[in-house]
Every structure is written in C-alpha cells, then in structure tokens.
Motif scaffolding. Structure first.
Motif, PDB file in Angstrom:
ATOM      1  N   LEU A   1       0.773  -1.161   0.029  1.00 30.51           N
ATOM      2  CA  LEU A   1      -0.071  -0.055  -0.304  1.00 30.51           C
ATOM      3  C   LEU A   1       0.960   1.061   0.067  1.00 30.51           C
ATOM      4  O   LEU A   1       0.416   2.344  -0.502  1.00 30.51           O
ATOM      5  CB  LEU A   1      -0.740  -0.154   1.262  1.00 30.51           C
ATOM      6  N   MET A   2       1.987   1.190   0.737  1.00 33.61           N
ATOM      7  CA  MET A   2       2.850   2.260   0.742  1.00 33.61           C
ATOM      8  C   MET A   2       3.562   2.631  -0.730  1.00 33.61           C
ATOM      9  O   MET A   2       3.646   3.886  -1.262  1.00 33.61           O
ATOM     10  CB  MET A   2       3.945   1.975   1.724  1.00 33.61           C
ATOM     11  N   GLU A   3       3.737   1.430  -1.461  1.00 34.71           N
ATOM     12  CA  GLU A   3       4.490   1.552  -2.938  1.00 34.71           C
ATOM     13  C   GLU A   3       3.286   2.101  -3.616  1.00 34.71           C
ATOM     14  O   GLU A   3       3.887   2.902  -4.448  1.00 34.71           O
ATOM     15  CB  GLU A   3       4.784   0.216  -3.246  1.00 34.71           C
ATOM     16  N   PHE A   4       2.321   1.711  -3.601  1.00 35.36           N
ATOM     17  CA  PHE A   4       0.916   2.338  -4.534  1.00 35.36           C
ATOM     18  C   PHE A   4       0.744   3.722  -4.148  1.00 35.36           C
ATOM     19  O   PHE A   4       0.540   4.219  -5.174  1.00 35.36           O
ATOM     20  CB  PHE A   4      -0.425   1.400  -3.999  1.00 35.36           C
ATOM     21  N   THR A   5       0.837   3.935  -2.880  1.00 33.37           N
ATOM     22  CA  THR A   5       0.530   5.610  -2.538  1.00 33.37           C
ATOM     23  C   THR A   5       1.952   6.443  -3.038  1.00 33.37           C
ATOM     24  O   THR A   5       1.690   7.426  -3.879  1.00 33.37           O
ATOM     25  CB  THR A   5       0.758   5.704  -0.904  1.00 33.37           C
ATOM     26  N   THR A   6       3.025   6.048  -3.078  1.00 34.22           N
ATOM     27  CA  THR A   6       4.264   6.520  -3.744  1.00 34.22           C
ATOM     28  C   THR A   6       4.075   6.503  -5.210  1.00 34.22           C
ATOM     29  O   THR A   6       4.155   7.585  -5.667  1.00 34.22           O
ATOM     30  CB  THR A   6       5.401   5.893  -3.422  1.00 34.22           C
ATOM     31  N   PHE A   7       3.433   5.649  -5.887  1.00 35.23           N
ATOM     32  CA  PHE A   7       3.423   5.562  -7.387  1.00 35.23           C
ATOM     33  C   PHE A   7       2.325   6.606  -7.499  1.00 35.23           C
ATOM     34  O   PHE A   7       2.380   7.566  -8.557  1.00 35.23           O
ATOM     35  CB  PHE A   7       2.861   4.388  -7.833  1.00 35.23           C
ATOM     36  N   LEU A   8       1.169   6.710  -6.879  1.00 36.08           N
ATOM     37  CA  LEU A   8       0.309   7.707  -7.261  1.00 36.08           C
ATOM     38  C   LEU A   8       0.725   9.274  -6.923  1.00 36.08           C
ATOM     39  O   LEU A   8       0.385  10.104  -7.640  1.00 36.08           O
ATOM     40  CB  LEU A   8      -1.070   7.723  -6.584  1.00 36.08           C
ATOM     41  N   ILE A   9       1.520   9.441  -5.946  1.00 40.08           N
ATOM     42  CA  ILE A   9       2.330  10.852  -5.672  1.00 40.08           C
ATOM     43  C   ILE A   9       3.160  11.180  -6.918  1.00 40.08           C
ATOM     44  O   ILE A   9       2.867  12.380  -7.319  1.00 40.08           O
ATOM     45  CB  ILE A   9       2.870  10.811  -4.457  1.00 40.08           C
ATOM     46  N   HIS A  10       3.903  10.282  -7.313  1.00 45.77           N
ATOM     47  CA  HIS A  10       4.781  10.530  -8.283  1.00 45.77           C
ATOM     48  C   HIS A  10       3.904  10.899  -9.853  1.00 45.77           C
ATOM     49  O   HIS A  10       4.224  11.658 -10.408  1.00 45.77           O
ATOM     50  CB  HIS A  10       5.701   9.424  -8.576  1.00 45.77           C
ATOM     51  N   LEU A  11       2.577  10.081  -9.944  1.00 50.78           N
ATOM     52  CA  LEU A  11       2.253  10.365 -11.231  1.00 50.78           C
ATOM     53  C   LEU A  11       1.255  11.830 -10.966  1.00 50.78           C
ATOM     54  O   LEU A  11       1.204  12.389 -12.101  1.00 50.78           O
ATOM     55  CB  LEU A  11       1.064   9.224 -11.234  1.00 50.78           C
ATOM     56  N   ARG A  12       0.802  12.088  -9.908  1.00 45.90           N
ATOM     57  CA  ARG A  12       0.030  13.352  -9.661  1.00 45.90           C
ATOM     58  C   ARG A  12       1.287  14.728  -9.846  1.00 45.90           C
ATOM     59  O   ARG A  12       0.757  15.472 -10.302  1.00 45.90           O
ATOM     60  CB  ARG A  12      -0.389  13.362  -8.222  1.00 45.90           C
ATOM     61  N   ASP A  13       2.345  14.448  -9.334  1.00 41.50           N
ATOM     62  CA  ASP A  13       3.360  15.455  -9.453  1.00 41.50           C
ATOM     63  C   ASP A  13       4.043  15.548 -10.506  1.00 41.50           C
ATOM     64  O   ASP A  13       4.957  16.125 -10.747  1.00 41.50           O
ATOM     65  CB  ASP A  13       4.270  15.203  -8.208  1.00 41.50           C
ATOM     66  N   SER A  14       3.831  14.744 -11.252  1.00 43.31           N
ATOM     67  CA  SER A  14       4.586  14.557 -12.713  1.00 43.31           C
ATOM     68  C   SER A  14       4.370  15.656 -13.691  1.00 43.31           C
ATOM     69  O   SER A  14       4.877  16.160 -14.434  1.00 43.31           O
ATOM     70  CB  SER A  14       4.450  13.093 -13.497  1.00 43.31           C
ATOM     71  N   GLY A  15       3.224  16.372 -13.575  1.00 44.48           N
ATOM     72  CA  GLY A  15       2.592  17.185 -14.309  1.00 44.48           C
ATOM     73  C   GLY A  15       2.037  16.894 -15.809  1.00 44.48           C
ATOM     74  O   GLY A  15       1.570  17.526 -16.250  1.00 44.48           O
ATOM     75  N   LYS A  16       2.047  15.728 -15.748  1.00 45.01           N
ATOM     76  CA  LYS A  16       1.497  14.929 -17.043  1.00 45.01           C
ATOM     77  C   LYS A  16      -0.273  14.942 -16.835  1.00 45.01           C
ATOM     78  O   LYS A  16      -0.481  14.621 -15.734  1.00 45.01           O
ATOM     79  CB  LYS A  16       1.934  13.648 -17.257  1.00 45.01           C
ATOM     80  N   PRO A  17      -0.938  15.154 -17.726  1.00 43.36           N
ATOM     81  CA  PRO A  17      -2.313  14.758 -17.608  1.00 43.36           C
ATOM     82  C   PRO A  17      -2.426  13.233 -17.257  1.00 43.36           C
ATOM     83  O   PRO A  17      -1.978  12.448 -17.898  1.00 43.36           O
ATOM     84  CB  PRO A  17      -2.941  15.135 -19.054  1.00 43.36           C
TER      85      PRO A  17
END
Length: 815
Positions: A683-699
């Motif tokens: 769950l921690m790994e999935f949270t980190t993935f979502l944060i990186h995706l959100r913060d990537s600036g990509k739509p």
C-alpha cells in the motif's frame, strides 16, 4: 491544499457514529454466509498494553476484510474476569475483588473502543457475571450426572503457617507468597473432570487447520503409549495388595529389571518400609513434598532415591529385587511405580551406578562383545539373558513376552496416557462456586438446577490469612440439604478459571439467553469458530480444555460438532523493555494510551502490523510510528489533492491501471495469508506511485485515476478504518466504506510485463533498467554489465562476482 489529517477528531467522530448506527452488530437473520472470527478475550488486569493490541489489530483487519468480501462476520469481545490477581488486589487494597475487576473492565472497554475495532459489543461476555457463571455451574452438574465430574484425593500445595491450599501461582521459589513459609505437598480431596475419557479423540486433529507445533504439543501432552501393565509379586499382602503393578513400553527388557522405584506418595510405601528404614524414608518423603512436579521431573536434576527395606519379585526371572522410593516418580503418572532396567534406560543406568545395583544386558546392541555397557543402550537388538526368549529380535520379543505374561495372569497389554484427569478445584473465592453440598446424612448432593446460580457473597472479607473467604462466610457456607432438609455445608472450592474459557465462545452466539447456555439453532448457525487467533502458550491448557469441553457438550446433545475452532493462528509475542513477555506481574507493561493519543489508533495499529511477520512478534518499540504517520498523511493528500486531468497517453493510463490491479491482487493475497506487514508495504508503494504520477505534471486519465483513488481507500479500509471512512466521505461516497465490496482485480491488468531491475556496484545504486518480467539471470547480468553507467562506475576495476536477486537486483562486486 487539503485540510490536514487530524486523527483525534476523526477517530472520535466515526467511533461515535459506528456505535450509534450499530454498524458492527452481527445479525442472526443476515442472509450472507457467516464467518465467526475470534481473538482470545483479555484478562481484566486493568490496562490494555502493546501485547493486547498486537493480536487484536490484525484480527480486526481480517474481520473487516471478510465483511467487505460478503460475509456476515461475528467478531465479539468479552472479559476473562475471575482469578488470583483480582483476589490479591482485593487483599492489598482492602476491597472486594468485584470492585477492582469491574473498574478494570470499564477502563479496558474504553481502551478497546478507542482502538476502533468492529467488535460486536451487544454480545459482550464477562465471566464473573452471575448470568455467565451460572452456566458454568449448570455444565458442572450435567458432567456430574454423566460421571465426568468426580471427587478424589490429589496432592496440593499446602502452607503450614496459613493452613491452606495454594495455587501453583501462589508458590514462589517453594514458599508461600503471602507469608514466606516453605510449602509442602499434601493429599486432599478435590474435584476433577474426566478428560482422560476423551484422550483418543483429542489425539485426532483431522478436519481442523491448526499449526503443527500446537498439534505436536497436544499429542505429546496426551502421551499415548502402547505397552504392558505387568505385576511384581510381594511375599506378603500389604494394605490388601500382594503385588506392585507397573506400565512399560519396553516389556522386552523385563529380564533386566533389577530394582523397583515407587513414588514417595505411593499408597504401599508406608506398609513396605521396614522399621530400620523408617527415619530415612520419612526424611526423604518430607523433602520430596517440598518440590514441585516440574522440579522433580527435570531432566537436568540428579535422580535420587532411598531403599525402603523391602523387595518384590520379578516373576520372569524369579529373583527378588530391592524397592526404592524416588522423587522422579510421581503418583499421578501411570501406576506411580517404575521398574528399573539400567542397561536399557539412561535414567535407570545413572540410578544403578549411584546405588551399586546390577546392570545386566538383555537386549544386545549390534556387535556386542558381552562386555558391560558404558552407557544405556535404548535401541532395538537381539534378546539375551532372557530365558526362552533368547535370540529373538527385541521387537518380536515384545510380542512374545506380552503373550506369555497374559497367559500367566501376571499382566496384560494395554494403553497408557501421560494425560491426567483435569483437577479443577481451586481453594480461592474469586471464581465460580462449585455447586455441591455436603450432608452428613446424604453425602455429596448436587445443588438443584432451579437454585442456580450459587452466587458469590458481596460481603466476603478478603484478608491476608491465606484462607478462602468462602470458608469463613457463614451465610455462604451454611445451607439446608436439598434432599433431607437437614443442616449441611456448601463446597467452598471454586472452579479453575479455564472453565470460563472452555466455552465462552459458545455464549457469544446467544449471550442474553436466560433459559439455557445458548440455543442450539444459534450455535449451529455460527459455530464452530472459523478463525481463532491467540498465543501458542495456550496449546495444552486452554486450547486442549476447550476441545475436550466441546466434545462433552456435543455428547450432551447441545451441538452437532466436536471441534471448537476450525482454524487457529498463533501470533507472536510483543516483548517488554526487559525482553520478556509483557505482564503486570513482571512490571514490564507498556500502555499504548500515550501513543494512541499522539498518533491515533489507526497509526498505532498499522505500526504494530508493519513491525514484521505477525507470527514472529518482537521487542517493544515505537521507532516506526513516525514512518507510518508520514505514509498516512501522504495517502490523505494524494486522495484529496487531485491531479490535472486530461488526455493521458495510453502508456501512462495502462501503467496506472496495471499498478491499481496489481496492488489489489497483492493486498488481497497478503491478507489471506496474514501477511499484514507486506500488505502495508504494498500500500505504501502504491501511494508513492500515485504521488509521483500526480506530481509529474502530465495529464492523468480521469476514470483510471478515480479507480485508483477509490481502490486505495478501499484497500486501506481494513487496516486504517477511521482514515478510510473519512476519505470515503470526503470523496463523495455514501456511508460506510466498511459496507462496500472489496475491489476485484483483472488478472490481465494485474500481470507484470516489466520490472525495474536495480543495478549496484559494490552496494551503491548506479542504474535502474526496465526488463521483461521473468528475465533469465544470464540476460540480466549481460544487460547490467553492458550498461554505460555501470561501465563508468567500474572505472576499469575487475569484477569479482555478480550477485543476482531474481527480478529485483544485480549487484556487481569488484576485486
């Protein structure tokens, strides 16, 4: 920015609503398939500690997960409330143990509710309530009617100063804990349950999924042995008996029996001791009476004995052999007598050497040259010095000698058990009164069922005299005989507190029934318990007694099954700061209240689950709480702080959906196998993935993000119930997240196509390479060694070896 996560207000908010809505009340008429999950009820010591949270948090996670998977889950809680600690506290404080106990229950109930677990409090059981223990008494009467409860002589711990019996817990280093007097063993009449009637059935664990170590411990405790009970003759009758009977599994060695050892308490000792041996024998008996059974049976302790002056006859050899008493023989095991065969038993060998007794070889080891043995030989061999049985293989000799003994009327083949009948009498007052009356005319008389419960008096005086207050309470003690009406007296012994835990799980299915312990239809609906969790230290006490009692209740016709718990899981233990198991008596208990107040119940629960595998436990620590707190706040933020939506490329969307479904699959599998630490890691790994995706600036693809966000909330719901409930509401969903269905994964989307291979040089990360899942080692090595970054990192150094962790890591080690 989203509002900051505040566990204090959020947890209080949802706990109040869950209780008001009766969200976790298990309904008997719910059409969903039932699932009965139970964790061992706590003793009312006054405070929950880390050791209580450790089994309860993961159990609650499992209960919530089962609910979300479509089950009608029964997850009850109660309090184990009788026992010696309450009595000692009453003496120390000058109060009745009821006052101390119920104050503790009030405090512990509040702590448990603050945990946020989905306990069904409408089914709460308190074992010191008369509404509960009246059924202890009812079961006792039914067992008495069936011959399963009986009264007999048994050794007990006796304090000569206080003139009272002490429980084992009241004996500290051989002395009375209250007055310090040296304790002795004394024979007294006490009550037993005939658990030995069920010994063979208790050996059968088929149909239940229990840890093998627990099964092995129970089988060893029951100790079924096939052998022969054989008699040794006496020249003249003693106490009406003209023989001594022993049980042996090695009847093939009987020709080598050169001495007999009786337990110091054996009924024939007094009659067989000659006048010239009286003084030494009495002194030895007195000394052995001061030893516990554990001390007497210790393998490290030298085996001692005293010759009592008499002999008995080995009927197969025709020779008279000396009779000793030895404290390593117990009257409560077997016949209370053992034949000494020194050549073929290590204990007997040492004993014979010590006392200068003969050591004839009767089972020859392979290649034996006829010389005296330097140590006991306990294996199979060829029979020698055994009369007409010489030359036989010892295994065949066992059968032949047994047949000969039976033909002569000297004994018979039989089965013996290490298990003894369960002594349930306790000479203390904070327990279930045994519902029996003693009348000079009618003898032992059962209390009529309509007079139950026999209630403990509220005004009993608890004083540090060592004597049970019930024995001094005239209002309790004096009673009319139910048969003849003449003055009689009540039994003042109370029942072992394991009587409460024998069946408390049955009462949960129908806790308010005033007419019977439980209705059969409710028992058949909910039971057996589907999953039981608790400590392995209960293997041969509570867990064995509960199995025995369930079989008795089945034979009474109250239920249709014979095992109480289908599946058992033993969690590890949380150790105190001193490295010992947390216990009030050890003074090493650490309360969770301060940590829960600071971090919240969700964080504290998750911290304990993240410490390591649930079955291993570990030392007390709070070092990981800050890390769990950071993850929870990151999950809070990524759910509530939405990314920019737009036309995402197919690759990003595909990876988002893959990560979502792979996480659902992994978390589901982790909970199924009780891998709560790895569940949280995923769950921690999935949270980190979502944060990186959100913060990537990509739509980000809107539907895929919503699926991922909602899946995260649902996946944390079992382990972080308050946080997930709040996030579920804030994201616009209807109440309650804990009544939603568990997310299902698409196997094709969850399948891993590529993995990230971390490449190190001498332990330092130099490169990350995307490679196909399942890549071969040789290919992974080649890719790593040919990477420009790795070549640069080697800087011309010679490679000594390459370490490969499949699908995860390549570490290049240089010379």
């Amino acid at each position: 920015m989203a509002e900051k996560y505040n566990p204090r207000t959020i947890e209080q908010k949802w706990q109040q609503r869950w209780e008001a809505d009766e969200l976790y009340v298990a309904r008997d008429d719910d059409p969903r398939p039932k699932y009965y999950l139970l964790t061992m009820l706590p003793y009312t010591s006054g405070d929950l500690h880390f050791g209580h949270y450790y089994p309860m948090g993961p159990s609650d996670t499992l209960a919530r997960w089962k609910t979300m998977n479509g089950y009608n889950v029964l997850f009850p809680m109660g309090f184990d409330a009788f026992g010696l600690p309450a009595e000692n506290a009453a003496i120390q404080r000058g109060i009745h143990p009821r006052e101390w106990t119920y104050a503790n229950i009030e405090r512990m109930r509040g702590q448990l509710k603050r945990m946020g677990a989905m306990f069904d409090w409408t089914r709460e059981v308190v074992t010191c309530d008369p509404e509960f223990y009246r059924w202890n008494q009812w079961f006792f009467l039914k067992m008495f009617e069936r011959g399963l409860a009986y009264r007999a002589m048994a050794p007990a711990n006796w304090c000569p100063q206080d003139k009272t019996v002490l429980a084992n817990e009241q004996v500290i280093d051989g002395r009375c804990e209250r007055c310090g007097t040296e304790v002795i063993r004394r024979e007294l009449e006490q009550w037993f349950f005939r658990i030995t009637d069920y010994a063979d059935e208790l050996l059968d664990h088929s149909g239940i999924d229990w840890p093998q170590p627990v099964i092995t411990m129970q089988r060893n405790w029951i100790g079924r042995s096939e052998g022969v009970e054989v008699s040794f003759g006496l020249d003249a009758p003693v106490g009406g008996e003209d023989e001594i009977r022993v049980f042996t599994t090695r009847i093939d060695t009987i020709y080598g029996a050169t001495f007999m050892v009786l337990a110091p308490e054996h009924r024939l000792v007094a009659g067989l001791t000659t006048p010239d041996r009286q003084q030494e024998v009495r002194a030895y008996i007195e000394q052995s009476s001061k030893q516990t059974e554990i001390e007497r049976l210790s393998a490290d302790r030298e085996k001692t004995g005293v010759f009592i002056g008499s002999h008995c006859r080995n009927r197969l050899t025709g020779e008279d052999i000396p009779i000793y008493i030895g404290d390593y023989v117990l009257s409560s095991y077997g016949t209370g007598a053992v034949m000494g065969v020194p050549a073929h038993d290590a204990r007997d060998f040492a004993f014979a050497k010590k006392y200068g007794l003969a050591i004839p070889v009767v089972v020859a080891p392979p290649g034996w040259d006829g010389e005296p043995l330097k140590e006991a030989y306990t294996g199979p061999g060829t029979m020698v010095n055994s009369g007409s049985f010489d030359g036989l293989p010892s295994e065949e000799g066992k059968q032949k000698i047994a047949e000969h003994i039976e033909a002569q009327g000297w004994g018979k083949s039989t089965v013996s058990y290490r298990l003894r009948d369960w002594l349930i009498s306790r000479q203390r007052s904070w327990g279930t009164p045994i519902p029996m009356i003693y009348c000079e005319t009618d003898g032992i008389v059962a209390v009529p069922e309509e007079d139950l419960p026999v209630i403990l008096p509220d005004d009993a005086e608890f004083k540090p005299t060592g004597e049970s207050p019930l024995a001094r309470h005239e209002g309790f003690l004096r009673v009319d005989c139910p048969k003849c009406g003449r003055p009689a007296r009540r039994e003042t012994d109370t029942m072992d507190t394991f009587m409460d835990s024998n069946w408390y799980f049955m009462r949960y299915v129908d806790p308010h029934n005033p007419e019977r312990p439980f209705a059969r239809d409710k028992a058949e609906m909910w039971m057996p318990v589907d999953q039981y969790t608790g400590g392995a230290e209960h293997a041969v006490m509570h867990l064995l007694y509960a199995r025995f009692f369930t079989k008795v209740v089945r034979d009474m016709g109250l239920i249709g099954f014979g095992e109480p718990f289908k599946r058992l899981f033993n969690q590890g233990q949380i150790l105190g700061p001193d490295g010992q198991r947390m216990s009030k008596s050890r003074g090493n208990v650490v309360s969770p209240d301060k940590e829960v107040e600071r971090w919240g119940a969700d964080c504290f629960r998750a911290h304990l689950m993240f410490m390591g595998p649930w079955d291993q436990g570990g030392p007390f620590n709070t070092a990981g709480l800050a890390g769990i707190w950071r993850w929870m706040n990151r999950a809070w933020g990524v759910v509530l702080e939405e990314p920019g939506y737009g036309d995402a490329d197919d690759g990003s969307t595909k990876e988002l959906r893959h990560q979502t479904h792979a996480t659902i699959k992994a978390v589901s599998e982790d909970i199924e196998r009780f891998g709560f630490n790895t569940m949280l890691a995923r769950l921690m790994e999935f949270t980190t993935f979502l944060i990186h995706l959100r913060d990537s600036g990509k739509p980000v693809d809107y539907p895929a993000w919503l699926e991922a966000r909602d899946s995260l909330i649902l996946l944390i719901a079992p382990s972080l119930p308050h946080l997930s409930e709040e996030l579920w509401e804030r994201t616009g969903h209807s109440y309650s997240v804990h009544q939603r269905s568990w997310p299902q994964y698409d196997a094709a989307l969850a399948a891993t196509e590529e993995v990230t291979l971390v490449v190190q040089v001498n332990g330092k990360v130099r490169e990350r390479i995307q490679v196909p899942a399942g890549i071969a080692e040789a290919e992974a090595r080649d890719l790593a060694l040919n990477s420009p970054r790795i070549k640069e990192g080697l800087d011309g150094a010679e490679v000594a070896r390459v370490v490969y962790v499949p699908g995860r890591l390549v570490n290049v080690v240089t010379k």
